[in-house]
Design a protein around this motif. Structure first.
Motif, PDB file in Angstrom:
ATOM      1  N   HIS A 123      -3.748   1.622  -8.557  1.00  0.00           N
ATOM      2  CA  HIS A 123      -3.826   1.562  -7.098  1.00  0.00           C
ATOM      3  C   HIS A 123      -5.201   1.981  -6.588  1.00  0.00           C
ATOM      4  O   HIS A 123      -5.824   2.893  -7.139  1.00  0.00           O
ATOM      5  CB  HIS A 123      -2.781   2.483  -6.449  1.00  0.00           C
ATOM      6  CG  HIS A 123      -1.374   2.037  -6.646  1.00  0.00           C
ATOM      7  ND1 HIS A 123      -0.637   2.377  -7.761  1.00  0.00           N
ATOM      8  CD2 HIS A 123      -0.561   1.276  -5.874  1.00  0.00           C
ATOM      9  CE1 HIS A 123       0.576   1.865  -7.668  1.00  0.00           C
ATOM     10  NE2 HIS A 123       0.642   1.187  -6.537  1.00  0.00           N
ATOM     11  N   LEU A 124      -5.618   1.310  -5.528  1.00  0.00           N
ATOM     12  CA  LEU A 124      -6.699   1.810  -4.679  1.00  0.00           C
ATOM     13  C   LEU A 124      -6.069   2.730  -3.631  1.00  0.00           C
ATOM     14  O   LEU A 124      -5.047   2.372  -3.031  1.00  0.00           O
ATOM     15  CB  LEU A 124      -7.393   0.660  -3.955  1.00  0.00           C
ATOM     16  CG  LEU A 124      -8.415  -0.179  -4.710  1.00  0.00           C
ATOM     17  CD1 LEU A 124      -8.688  -1.450  -3.940  1.00  0.00           C
ATOM     18  CD2 LEU A 124      -9.695   0.600  -4.886  1.00  0.00           C
TER      19      LEU A 124
ATOM     20  N   LEU B 187       2.057   5.094 -14.509  1.00  0.00           N
ATOM     21  CA  LEU B 187       1.367   6.118 -15.283  1.00  0.00           C
ATOM     22  C   LEU B 187       1.281   5.717 -16.748  1.00  0.00           C
ATOM     23  O   LEU B 187       2.221   5.169 -17.321  1.00  0.00           O
ATOM     24  CB  LEU B 187       2.090   7.458 -15.144  1.00  0.00           C
ATOM     25  CG  LEU B 187       2.096   8.072 -13.738  1.00  0.00           C
ATOM     26  CD1 LEU B 187       2.871   9.387 -13.732  1.00  0.00           C
ATOM     27  CD2 LEU B 187       0.682   8.302 -13.246  1.00  0.00           C
ATOM     28  N   GLY B 188       0.122   5.987 -17.327  1.00  0.00           N
ATOM     29  CA  GLY B 188      -0.099   5.649 -18.730  1.00  0.00           C
ATOM     30  C   GLY B 188      -0.661   4.258 -18.951  1.00  0.00           C
ATOM     31  O   GLY B 188      -1.070   3.927 -20.064  1.00  0.00           O
ATOM     32  N   LYS B 189      -0.685   3.434 -17.912  1.00  0.00           N
ATOM     33  CA  LYS B 189      -1.238   2.087 -18.041  1.00  0.00           C
ATOM     34  C   LYS B 189      -2.759   2.137 -17.948  1.00  0.00           C
ATOM     35  O   LYS B 189      -3.333   3.082 -17.398  1.00  0.00           O
ATOM     36  CB  LYS B 189      -0.678   1.180 -16.942  1.00  0.00           C
ATOM     37  CG  LYS B 189       0.812   0.882 -17.080  1.00  0.00           C
ATOM     38  CD  LYS B 189       1.266  -0.108 -16.021  1.00  0.00           C
ATOM     39  CE  LYS B 189       2.741  -0.449 -16.165  1.00  0.00           C
ATOM     40  NZ  LYS B 189       3.171  -1.422 -15.147  1.00  0.00           N
ATOM     41  N   PRO B 190      -3.449   1.127 -18.458  1.00  0.00           N
ATOM     42  CA  PRO B 190      -4.913   1.113 -18.334  1.00  0.00           C
ATOM     43  C   PRO B 190      -5.325   0.941 -16.882  1.00  0.00           C
ATOM     44  O   PRO B 190      -4.577   0.423 -16.058  1.00  0.00           O
ATOM     45  CB  PRO B 190      -5.315  -0.107 -19.173  1.00  0.00           C
ATOM     46  CG  PRO B 190      -4.095  -0.973 -19.212  1.00  0.00           C
ATOM     47  CD  PRO B 190      -2.930  -0.035 -19.195  1.00  0.00           C
ATOM     48  N   VAL B 191      -6.554   1.394 -16.586  1.00  0.00           N
ATOM     49  CA  VAL B 191      -7.071   1.290 -15.225  1.00  0.00           C
ATOM     50  C   VAL B 191      -7.243  -0.185 -14.865  1.00  0.00           C
ATOM     51  O   VAL B 191      -7.882  -0.949 -15.597  1.00  0.00           O
ATOM     52  CB  VAL B 191      -8.408   2.038 -15.089  1.00  0.00           C
ATOM     53  CG1 VAL B 191      -8.991   1.840 -13.696  1.00  0.00           C
ATOM     54  CG2 VAL B 191      -8.208   3.523 -15.377  1.00  0.00           C
ATOM     55  N   ALA B 192      -6.660  -0.560 -13.749  1.00  0.00           N
ATOM     56  CA  ALA B 192      -6.674  -1.962 -13.347  1.00  0.00           C
ATOM     57  C   ALA B 192      -8.043  -2.361 -12.816  1.00  0.00           C
ATOM     58  O   ALA B 192      -8.702  -1.570 -12.127  1.00  0.00           O
ATOM     59  CB  ALA B 192      -5.616  -2.205 -12.282  1.00  0.00           C
TER      60      ALA B 192
ATOM     61  N   ALA C  38      -3.710  -2.599  -7.052  1.00  0.00           N
ATOM     62  CA  ALA C  38      -4.976  -3.219  -7.443  1.00  0.00           C
ATOM     63  C   ALA C  38      -4.773  -4.538  -8.165  1.00  0.00           C
ATOM     64  O   ALA C  38      -5.723  -5.317  -8.314  1.00  0.00           O
ATOM     65  CB  ALA C  38      -5.765  -2.263  -8.341  1.00  0.00           C
ATOM     66  N   ASN C  39      -3.546  -4.828  -8.612  1.00  0.00           N
ATOM     67  CA  ASN C  39      -3.301  -6.064  -9.348  1.00  0.00           C
ATOM     68  C   ASN C  39      -3.139  -7.264  -8.426  1.00  0.00           C
ATOM     69  O   ASN C  39      -3.734  -8.323  -8.674  1.00  0.00           O
ATOM     70  CB  ASN C  39      -2.040  -5.900 -10.218  1.00  0.00           C
ATOM     71  CG  ASN C  39      -2.216  -4.840 -11.291  1.00  0.00           C
ATOM     72  OD1 ASN C  39      -2.985  -5.015 -12.224  1.00  0.00           O
ATOM     73  ND2 ASN C  39      -1.515  -3.720 -11.155  1.00  0.00           N
ATOM     74  N   ASP C  40      -2.352  -7.101  -7.352  1.00  0.00           N
ATOM     75  CA  ASP C  40      -2.161  -8.239  -6.455  1.00  0.00           C
ATOM     76  C   ASP C  40      -2.919  -8.083  -5.135  1.00  0.00           C
ATOM     77  O   ASP C  40      -3.117  -9.056  -4.409  1.00  0.00           O
ATOM     78  CB  ASP C  40      -0.677  -8.466  -6.177  1.00  0.00           C
ATOM     79  CG  ASP C  40      -0.007  -7.284  -5.482  1.00  0.00           C
ATOM     80  OD1 ASP C  40      -0.710  -6.453  -4.896  1.00  0.00           O
ATOM     81  OD2 ASP C  40       1.231  -7.195  -5.531  1.00  0.00           O
ATOM     82  N   GLY C  41      -3.343  -6.855  -4.811  1.00  0.00           N
ATOM     83  CA  GLY C  41      -4.127  -6.638  -3.599  1.00  0.00           C
ATOM     84  C   GLY C  41      -3.346  -6.812  -2.318  1.00  0.00           C
ATOM     85  O   GLY C  41      -3.940  -6.857  -1.240  1.00  0.00           O
ATOM     86  N   ARG C  42      -2.010  -6.878  -2.375  1.00  0.00           N
ATOM     87  CA  ARG C  42      -1.210  -7.132  -1.179  1.00  0.00           C
ATOM     88  C   ARG C  42      -0.112  -6.100  -0.949  1.00  0.00           C
ATOM     89  O   ARG C  42       0.325  -5.908   0.174  1.00  0.00           O
ATOM     90  CB  ARG C  42      -0.570  -8.531  -1.248  1.00  0.00           C
ATOM     91  CG  ARG C  42      -1.585  -9.662  -1.326  1.00  0.00           C
ATOM     92  CD  ARG C  42      -0.919 -10.992  -1.060  1.00  0.00           C
ATOM     93  NE  ARG C  42      -0.294 -11.027   0.249  1.00  0.00           N
ATOM     94  CZ  ARG C  42      -0.951 -11.227   1.392  1.00  0.00           C
ATOM     95  NH1 ARG C  42      -2.268 -11.409   1.374  1.00  0.00           N
ATOM     96  NH2 ARG C  42      -0.303 -11.247   2.536  1.00  0.00           N
TER      97      ARG C  42
ATOM     98  N   THR D 267     -10.598   5.617  -2.618  1.00  0.00           N
ATOM     99  CA  THR D 267     -10.644   6.174  -3.962  1.00  0.00           C
ATOM    100  C   THR D 267     -10.266   5.082  -4.951  1.00  0.00           C
ATOM    101  O   THR D 267      -9.227   4.424  -4.786  1.00  0.00           O
ATOM    102  CB  THR D 267      -9.675   7.365  -4.099  1.00  0.00           C
ATOM    103  OG1 THR D 267     -10.003   8.354  -3.133  1.00  0.00           O
ATOM    104  CG2 THR D 267      -9.760   7.976  -5.493  1.00  0.00           C
ATOM    105  N   MET D 268     -11.088   4.893  -5.970  1.00  0.00           N
ATOM    106  CA  MET D 268     -10.862   3.834  -6.941  1.00  0.00           C
ATOM    107  C   MET D 268      -9.743   4.212  -7.903  1.00  0.00           C
ATOM    108  O   MET D 268      -9.407   5.386  -8.078  1.00  0.00           O
ATOM    109  CB  MET D 268     -12.155   3.568  -7.712  1.00  0.00           C
ATOM    110  CG  MET D 268     -13.365   3.323  -6.830  1.00  0.00           C
ATOM    111  SD  MET D 268     -13.192   1.839  -5.801  1.00  0.00           S
ATOM    112  CE  MET D 268     -13.600   0.582  -7.008  1.00  0.00           C
ATOM    113  N   PRO D 269      -9.122   3.210  -8.548  1.00  0.00           N
ATOM    114  CA  PRO D 269      -8.098   3.510  -9.550  1.00  0.00           C
ATOM    115  C   PRO D 269      -8.658   4.416 -10.652  1.00  0.00           C
ATOM    116  O   PRO D 269      -9.805   4.251 -11.082  1.00  0.00           O
ATOM    117  CB  PRO D 269      -7.730   2.136 -10.109  1.00  0.00           C
ATOM    118  CG  PRO D 269      -8.068   1.189  -9.015  1.00  0.00           C
ATOM    119  CD  PRO D 269      -9.284   1.758  -8.355  1.00  0.00           C
ATOM    120  N   THR D 270      -7.853   5.373 -11.075  1.00  0.00           N
ATOM    121  CA  THR D 270      -8.324   6.342 -12.059  1.00  0.00           C
ATOM    122  C   THR D 270      -7.175   6.796 -12.927  1.00  0.00           C
ATOM    123  O   THR D 270      -6.002   6.765 -12.508  1.00  0.00           O
ATOM    124  CB  THR D 270      -8.961   7.558 -11.365  1.00  0.00           C
ATOM    125  OG1 THR D 270      -9.309   8.528 -12.356  1.00  0.00           O
ATOM    126  CG2 THR D 270      -8.002   8.201 -10.382  1.00  0.00           C
ATOM    127  N   SER D 271      -7.497   7.230 -14.136  1.00  0.00           N
ATOM    128  CA  SER D 271      -6.497   7.783 -15.042  1.00  0.00           C
ATOM    129  C   SER D 271      -6.442   9.300 -14.934  1.00  0.00           C
ATOM    130  O   SER D 271      -5.737   9.955 -15.701  1.00  0.00           O
ATOM    131  CB  SER D 271      -6.825   7.395 -16.496  1.00  0.00           C
ATOM    132  OG  SER D 271      -8.117   7.871 -16.843  1.00  0.00           O
TER     133      SER D 271
END
Length: 382
Positions: A279-280, A237-242, A302-306, A267-271
């Motif tokens: 996360h997706l 939480l608080g991080k930019p959208v990946a 969403a960063n590593d996709g795994r 659902t796409m990553p959202t703030s």
């Protein structure tokens, strides 16, 4: 004597609880009747977008191509959601000019999953069935309206239980199903009211209780999110959208690890509130008619996709998801919907006859008061 006094008490409880909820229940039955056939009515009133005919076995393109096609149609807008249709090769992409969409400020594009061609565009709108659903759901009063109708559901359950208790002594004097056709209109309607009420008692209890459970949807989801979000997403939480490397890769990963689940939407990553910027959210459902009603979110990093996190859905949300289709008879296709509609009509007859019986019972009381006040003259007038 004690038994007669007990029956009179339950009779008063049945009358009181019925009068409190009767008009609201009548509204719910009337609006619920078209909602039973909401899919069929939507298909009739709306121009349905269908996939064009192509050779069988034509491969589908990746979801990333669907996103690119939507962004070409609306440059610079944010992709919020993808819906995957299970019965046709169609994908719906929701886009908005803002990352956190305002109500009604988005568009839905339906694309051919085999060519990424835009087949239709649906702007935000409210059709007739949406209005009927809002009346049935909360009477345009939001959460307070939902909770109020939930309370009416509890009162309705008390009315049903007290009605059953009152019914058994009544039937000691008459055979089951007897309609005293040579008696007064009120007696005939009383017999009809009792017969239809007792025949449909199981259905009315099920529909009433599932409707009451449905009114708790917002508080229950908020409770789950309040319990889940702080623990699960606290580091993010608080991080930019990946940025999204590949939506298709995330969906393929979920399908590989959970082969018994069907992917319904992404659902796409959202703030936004209750969302995750990292996360997706891949929404899945079961493959059987029963488990198909139970949605399960899979959070893909969403960063590593795994990395996949599959939060456990609590029992109360599973109960909610099961009760929703049962409330409208959505489990068994059109035949069950027709049965549900017929039972709904019978419930309307029971409610209307109950109002008539109460009004008709008040008239003799008025006549007796006139007789007591005016003697023989008033008796002639009455």
């Amino acid at each position: 004597m004690v038994q007669a006094r007990t029956i009179r008490l339950w009779s008063r409880i049945h009358t009181g609880t019925s009068l409190v909820c009767m008009l609201f229940l009548l509204m719910l039955c009337v609006t619920g009747l078209p909602l039973v056939f909401h899919d069929e009515i939507d298909d009739l009133l709306e121009d349905e977008i269908a996939a064009p005919v192509m050779p069988e076995g034509t491969a589908r393109l990746s979801l990333d191509r669907m996103i690119a096609a939507a962004q070409t149609r609306f440059p610079g807008q944010y992709v919020l959601l993808l819906n995957l249709k299970q019965t046709e090769p169609l994908v719906t992409v929701a886009v908005s000019p803002t990352a956190v969409p305002a109500p009604g400020n988005f568009h839905r594009l339906t694309l051919d999953a085999r060519t990424a061609k835009v087949l239709g565009e649906e702007a935000p709108h409210q059709d007739v069935m949406d209005i009927v659903l809002r009346i049935h759901k909360d009477m345009f009063a939001g959460l307070p309206g939902e909770l109020f109708l939930g309370a009416m559901g509890l009162v309705f359950a008390a009315s049903i239980i007290s009605g059953v208790i009152v019914y058994w002594p009544f039937m000691r004097r008459l055979e089951f199903g007897t309609i005293r056709r040579r008696s007064s209109p009120r007696a005939k309607w009383l017999d009809t009211h009792n017969l239809l009420g007792i025949v449909t008692v199981t259905w009315t209890m099920v529909v009433g209780l599932t409707g009451m459970i449905n009114t708790l949807a917002t508080p229950l989801f908020d409770l789950w999110r309040a319990q889940l979000i702080p623990v699960l997403l606290a580091p993010h939480l608080g991080k930019p959208v990946a940025p999204i490397p590949s939506v298709q890769a995330a969906v393929d990963l979920v399908r590989a690890r959970f082969p018994d689940r069907l992917v319904t939407s992404v659902t796409m990553p959202t703030s936004a509130r209750f969302g995750s910027p990292q996360h997706l959210v891949v929404w899945t459902k079961g493959a059987t008619p029963f488990t198909a009603r139970m949605l399960q979110p899979m959070l893909v990093d969403a960063n590593d996709g795994r990395t996949i996190v599959a939060p456990e859905v609590p029992w109360y949300l599973k109960t909610l998801q099961v009760s929703r289709p049962l409330h409208f008879g959505d489990y068994g296709g059109l035949p069950l919907k027709i049965i549900w509609a017929l039972l709904d009509v019978i419930a309307i007859v029971v409610l209307v006859s109950g109002i008539y019986l109460w009004v008709a019972r008040r008239k003799p009381s008025v006549r007796r008061k006139l007789l007591d006040a005016g003697g023989p003259t008033a008796a002639v007038g009455a």
